[in-house]
Design a protein around this motif. Sequence first.
Motif, PDB file in Angstrom:
ATOM      1  N   SER A   1       1.018  -1.286   0.058  1.00 28.56           N
ATOM      2  CA  SER A   1       0.174   0.024   0.030  1.00 28.56           C
ATOM      3  C   SER A   1       1.226   1.459  -0.270  1.00 28.56           C
ATOM      4  O   SER A   1       2.179   0.712   0.124  1.00 28.56           O
ATOM      5  CB  SER A   1      -0.887   0.118   1.210  1.00 28.56           C
ATOM      6  N   ALA A   2       0.382   2.282  -0.561  1.00 22.03           N
ATOM      7  CA  ALA A   2       1.005   3.442  -0.545  1.00 22.03           C
ATOM      8  C   ALA A   2       1.701   3.953   1.080  1.00 22.03           C
ATOM      9  O   ALA A   2       2.496   4.462   1.381  1.00 22.03           O
ATOM     10  CB  ALA A   2       0.382   4.850  -1.197  1.00 22.03           C
ATOM     11  N   GLU A   3       1.127   3.802   2.849  1.00 18.45           N
ATOM     12  CA  GLU A   3       1.143   3.932   3.081  1.00 18.45           C
ATOM     13  C   GLU A   3       2.292   2.813   3.790  1.00 18.45           C
ATOM     14  O   GLU A   3       3.613   3.457   4.064  1.00 18.45           O
ATOM     15  CB  GLU A   3      -0.168   3.610   4.427  1.00 18.45           C
ATOM     16  N   GLU A   4       2.388   2.055   3.462  1.00 22.38           N
ATOM     17  CA  GLU A   4       3.807   1.505   3.365  1.00 22.38           C
ATOM     18  C   GLU A   4       4.899   1.719   2.638  1.00 22.38           C
ATOM     19  O   GLU A   4       5.787   1.246   3.224  1.00 22.38           O
ATOM     20  CB  GLU A   4       3.887  -0.396   3.420  1.00 22.38           C
ATOM     21  N   PHE A   5       4.383   2.786   2.033  1.00 22.05           N
ATOM     22  CA  PHE A   5       5.627   2.647   1.311  1.00 22.05           C
ATOM     23  C   PHE A   5       5.985   4.061   2.018  1.00 22.05           C
ATOM     24  O   PHE A   5       7.280   4.847   1.747  1.00 22.05           O
ATOM     25  CB  PHE A   5       5.394   3.022   0.183  1.00 22.05           C
ATOM     26  N   ALA A   6       5.457   4.950   2.350  1.00 25.22           N
ATOM     27  CA  ALA A   6       5.531   5.624   2.682  1.00 25.22           C
ATOM     28  C   ALA A   6       6.272   5.319   4.351  1.00 25.22           C
ATOM     29  O   ALA A   6       7.593   6.331   4.971  1.00 25.22           O
ATOM     30  CB  ALA A   6       4.353   6.935   3.006  1.00 25.22           C
ATOM     31  N   ASN A   7       5.675   4.231   4.758  1.00 25.09           N
ATOM     32  CA  ASN A   7       6.447   4.263   6.037  1.00 25.09           C
ATOM     33  C   ASN A   7       8.296   3.070   6.322  1.00 25.09           C
ATOM     34  O   ASN A   7       9.119   3.747   6.480  1.00 25.09           O
ATOM     35  CB  ASN A   7       5.729   3.035   6.684  1.00 25.09           C
TER      36      ASN A   7
END
Length: 493
Positions: free
Chosen positions: A202-208
């Motif tokens: 997910s984009a959230e995982e990418f950001a994290n």
Amino acid sequence: MQDPIRDDNCTATCSQTDAISQVLAQRIGPQKFNIWFRQSTRLTLDQQNLKLAVANTFAANWIQSHFMDDLRAASLDVLGTQTQIDMAIDQSLVNHRHDKSSTGTAATSLTPPSPASAPVVPLRPAQPKTQPNLRLSLDSFIVGPSNELAYNAARAVVREGQSPFNPLFIHGGYGVGKTHLLQGICGEIIKNRPQTQWLYLSAEEFANQFVMALKNKKLEAFRRRLRQTDLLAIDDIHFLSNKPSTQEEFLHTFNTISLAGKQVVLVSDAAPKMIDQLSDKLTNRFVSGMVVKIDPPDFATRCEICRRTGARMIRTAYTDLSDNQSNPSVPDDVIRFVAESVFSNVRELEGALLKVVASCALQNEPITLERAQIILADHIERCDPRLHVSDIETVVAQHFSTTPGAIHSTKKDKTVAMARHFCMYLARKHTNLSSTEIGRCLGNKNHATVLTACKKIEDMLQRDAEVHWRNANGNRVARTRSTLEQLENSLTD
């Protein structure tokens, strides 16, 4: 989840399991707690390890998939430490439930199993998820007029050695099958071309992961892992909104993969130009490929979803509960009733059908139209009306000579701001969405912004104040009440 019978030797553990049950009920709500825990499970505590006995594999799989995080949090809140949760099937719970039901007594507690009880079948301890589970496939995706183009585009990505379009950008509302297609693409490529280097996150995982790489000074390893993939699949790409540094990193990642002739597939709740505070560079990259929208399913597609999903649910649900039903099925009249009553998205449709199947299965009752109507009475009342936020923003944007993308943006000029206020007011009036949900639909706005906009329009209506905006023909002026009337008439046409 039941309160164990108390004795002199288990007062402490019983009080702890009682407290865990109470916290769990508060977290998931009394309705879900009553359906899945109160009458068909038993919770015990053994040396700080929780043991959860359930009536059948259907309930076990559903609890493990949907409530295990809440159960862990409840146990942590009560016990003060993270515990292992073991699940087991105990068919005596079914008999106990029926005994209680036959006497008209509410099943408020369950006795511990005696030596003569049905054997307990151990399940593997629930483990936290560390990798995405690609449980959805293209073969199980139900194609209809609303998603046919997106499905064919997904098949093209799988079929072609080098995709005819890059990126593939799929967008649509909640629960219409975007993630299903994304996982299906990954699964098919893994099956057909196992040597492919792929990455799904997910984009959230990418950001994290990007933030952690910066913090731990492992940015090169992070970049190497992402940019050497043959297929990069990102879910919820709209999460990058208002994150300029992460957007810049993703832009370089995207360029590297794309220039190497590799595939990028993106999924979002909104079209690229309607994602608020997304850089122009990323927007241009996204629209350079194939941008396709998935709409809510039509009636025929909803019926087919109910048939397939119901068949899968019912095989599992009735396996342990009934020996006298050889081939249970969801009747056609029940399928039509659910499909006619729930129309906004697939997730809500499956949830409604699951509620019917689970309620009947846990009571060992046949599925009938009458029972389905009773079970879903309150659910149907809470369903969104056929008027959706997308309909409202389209009408309002046309009236004020602006665009839905401008309404989603952070622009504060008078015309756009007025259109945004009317959108929020009409969405609050004509849908059952909360202010938080409305804000999210209109460009991830804060719920306080929605409340402020609604109060402003209410004040203007009370005074019938003048509404000022500007279009191609110059400045326009109208009264608030007549403006609202025109907008509502357009929505009902």
